[in-house]
Design a protein around this motif. Structure first.
Motif, PDB file in Angstrom:
ATOM      1  N   ARG A 168       0.905  -1.291  -0.002  1.00 14.20           N
ATOM      2  CA  ARG A 168      -0.113  -0.132  -0.071  1.00 14.20           C
ATOM      3  C   ARG A 168       0.809   1.192  -0.183  1.00 14.20           C
ATOM      4  NH1 ARG A 168      -2.954   3.057   3.719  1.00 14.20           N
ATOM      5  NH2 ARG A 168      -2.162   1.491   5.707  1.00 14.20           N
ATOM      6  N   ILE A 169       1.969   1.327   0.844  1.00 20.35           N
ATOM      7  CA  ILE A 169       2.892   2.555   0.823  1.00 20.35           C
ATOM      8  C   ILE A 169       3.538   2.618  -0.471  1.00 20.35           C
ATOM      9  CG2 ILE A 169       4.977   3.273   1.878  1.00 20.35           C
ATOM     10  CD1 ILE A 169       3.972   2.245   4.449  1.00 20.35           C
ATOM     11  N   SER A 172       1.340   4.252  -3.194  1.00 16.04           N
ATOM     12  CA  SER A 172       1.348   5.755  -3.056  1.00 16.04           C
ATOM     13  C   SER A 172       2.305   6.468  -3.484  1.00 16.04           C
ATOM     14  CB  SER A 172       0.733   5.916  -1.557  1.00 16.04           C
ATOM     15  OG  SER A 172       1.826   5.768  -0.670  1.00 16.04           O
ATOM     16  N   ASP A 259      -1.867   7.041   7.138  1.00 21.13           N
ATOM     17  CA  ASP A 259      -2.917   7.670   5.866  1.00 21.13           C
ATOM     18  C   ASP A 259      -1.748   7.853   4.993  1.00 21.13           C
ATOM     19  OD1 ASP A 259      -3.657  10.412   5.010  1.00 21.13           O
ATOM     20  OD2 ASP A 259      -5.377   9.256   5.314  1.00 21.13           O
ATOM     21  N   CYS A 260      -2.048   7.268   3.884  1.00 20.71           N
ATOM     22  CA  CYS A 260      -1.004   7.429   2.822  1.00 20.71           C
ATOM     23  C   CYS A 260      -0.876   8.880   2.124  1.00 20.71           C
ATOM     24  CB  CYS A 260      -1.277   6.463   1.584  1.00 20.71           C
ATOM     25  SG  CYS A 260      -0.951   4.631   1.994  1.00 20.71           S
ATOM     26  N   ASN A 261      -1.982   9.444   2.382  1.00 21.98           N
ATOM     27  CA  ASN A 261      -1.915  10.917   1.646  1.00 21.98           C
ATOM     28  C   ASN A 261      -1.217  11.804   2.581  1.00 21.98           C
ATOM     29  OD1 ASN A 261      -3.660  10.740  -0.218  1.00 21.98           O
ATOM     30  ND2 ASN A 261      -5.413  10.982   0.826  1.00 21.98           N
ATOM     31  N   LEU A 263       1.318  10.672   4.273  1.00 25.64           N
ATOM     32  CA  LEU A 263       2.925   9.927   4.068  1.00 25.64           C
ATOM     33  C   LEU A 263       3.577  10.600   2.811  1.00 25.64           C
ATOM     34  CD1 LEU A 263       5.085   8.168   4.708  1.00 25.64           C
ATOM     35  CD2 LEU A 263       3.977   6.131   3.607  1.00 25.64           C
TER      36      LEU A 263
END
Length: 454
Positions: A168-169, A172, A259-261, A263
């Motif tokens: 997931r990281i 993003s 929260d990927c946004n 990050l």
């Protein structure tokens, strides 16, 4: 290490409470009750960090941050926004406004102080690098001092043994760079040493039986990755691990659930800081190599030291601060040259310079100022810090013999003189004379020791 912190809040009670907490940790605190007042202070006074409330009338924290980051005079001043807003979108909004961090009320001591210390340390190191660039332009008035750019797509490493989080990281971060994924920390470290990685995101939860924080320590101990930005991921509300990560060398952290946004926003900030630092370093290397670098040892020379010390005096007077000067002389160096020739003497000088650089802080300025004479300018260093640094350096020279050839090892010692600004003198020449006089006392007292100017 301390720093000068501006706190901004329209509540007098909040100002007093935060001032008390920061003063107890030995920070110098300045206050502003609104955004306009804060802007005026930031543009007229030396500061290391701004801690600002978000919800203020007229100029709120977001607007204050945008104004500071758009002004060349304050664009490198770190800003931490503090607010009761706790939605991920609020944090992202603050980071996209240019904030270096975003803390939610009530702010706990451990994350507050660890963030402040980390950002203050980075600010002071960047300031020192910028001052050296200014020194270079002053010395080389005819040089083309155009900034370089780091244009290639940044390479980003993601390290986590949690497969779903890692994927997931990585997805993003692919919007801002080329991402490589690793589940094993040793393999990731080896990869970081082989290529120029511009950002690493490391998961400190898990580790498959290994200590993930050791990955941070190894990266900071290696010259190849010492300046690489690292963002750590910790468990939810694990302030202790986050503080330890910042202490060891992470530049930032996020807590699970990630929260990927947020990050991505933090990653953009770190990459921008990395690019700016690399621009300064490349420009310095290009411009200074022949003019102010000693060809034998690779250290700065006396010309650079004298010019830079003038700036250090001006800065210390402006901030009512201090700095220290070390002058060191290799004991009986003429005897070394006479016995082993200039080639043997050059070997000693190069190794001496290497041990000197390894013994001082990243912000310190080691120089070769004469044949066997060296100096170190220590910004923001009082007598205690200077004495500890000088003793560490003296012991490093004495600890191991210098290898002249396969069959010859030579014991070497050093005598050291210290002068502290302003006690040792308020001008470059008087401070240098005070350090030289202390060095002479150290030699007269039997060498291989430290003396401090009265």
């Amino acid at each position: 290490m301390s720093g000068r912190i501006l706190i901004v809040d329209d509540s007098a009670i909040n100002l007093k409470l935060l001032e008390a907490r920061l003063t107890a940790e030995y920070f110098d605190v300045v206050q502003a009750s609104n955004g306009e007042e804060a802007l005026a202070i930031c543009r007229s006074e030396p500061l290391d960090l701004v801690l600002s409330d978000v919800m203020m009338p007229e100029v709120d924290g977001f607007e204050l941050c945008r104004a500071l980051k758009s002004d060349p005079r304050t664009t490198h001043l770190p800003v931490v926004l503090i607010t009761a807003l706790d939605q991920p979108s609020d944090r992202v909004r603050g980071l996209e406004a240019g904030a270096d961090d975003f803390l939610t009320k009530p702010v706990r001591d451990l994350p507050l102080f660890s963030r402040v210390r980390s950002l203050t340390r980075l600010k002071q190191m960047t300031d020192e690098l910028r001052r050296r660039a200014d020194t270079a332009t002053e010395i080389l008035t005819e040089a083309e001092f155009a900034p370089s750019s780091v244009s290639e797509l940044p390479e980003i490493v993601v390290v986590s043994d949690h497969a779903r989080l890692q994927a997931r990281i990585a997805r993003s971060l692919q919007t801002i760079g080329s991402v490589r994924e690793f589940a094993d920390y040793d393999t990731a470290f080896a990869a970081v040493q082989k290529r120029q990685v511009m950002l690493t995101v490391v998961d400190l939860v898990g580790g498959n039986g290994t200590d993930p924080i050791r990955f941070l320590a190894r990266c900071r101990a290696s010259e190849k990755s010492r300046g690489m930005p690292i963002i750590a991921i910790t468990a939810a509300d694990d302030d202790r691990t986050a503080a330890k990560a910042l202490e060891i060398g992470a530049y930032d952290y996020v807590q699970r659930p990630v929260d990927c946004n947020e990050l991505v926003a933090r990653s953009r900030t770190q990459l921008a800081r990395f690019h700016y630092g690399e621009t300064l370093r490349m420009t310095l290397e290009r411009t200074l190599e022949l003019a102010v670098i000693d060809g034998l040892t690779g250290l700065h020379n006396r010309r650079f030291l004298n010019t830079h010390m003038s700036r250090a005096v001006t800065e210390a007077e402006r901030r009512q601060g201090t700095f220290s000067l070390i002058v060191a002389d290799i004991d009986h160096f003429k005897r070394i040259n006479d016995t082993y020739g200039h080639d043997g003497g050059d070997i000693v000088l190069r190794e001496f310079a290497r041990r000197l650089e390894a013994s001082v802080r990243a912000s310190d300025l080691p120089c070769r100022i004469g044949g066997e004479e060296f100096a170190v300018l220590l910004p923001n260093a009082d007598e205690r810090t200077a004495r500890v640094t000088a003793e560490r350096f003296r012991a490093a020279i004495e600890a191991r013999p210098f290898i002249i050839s396969d069959a010859l090892e030579l014991p070497v010692t050093v005598s050291v003189g210290l002068a502290i600004f302003p006690r040792g003198g308020q001008e470059v020449s008087t401070l240098m004379r005070a350090a030289d006089a202390a060095l002479y006392r150290a030699k007269s007292a039997g060498r291989n020791q430290i003396a401090i100017a009265a």
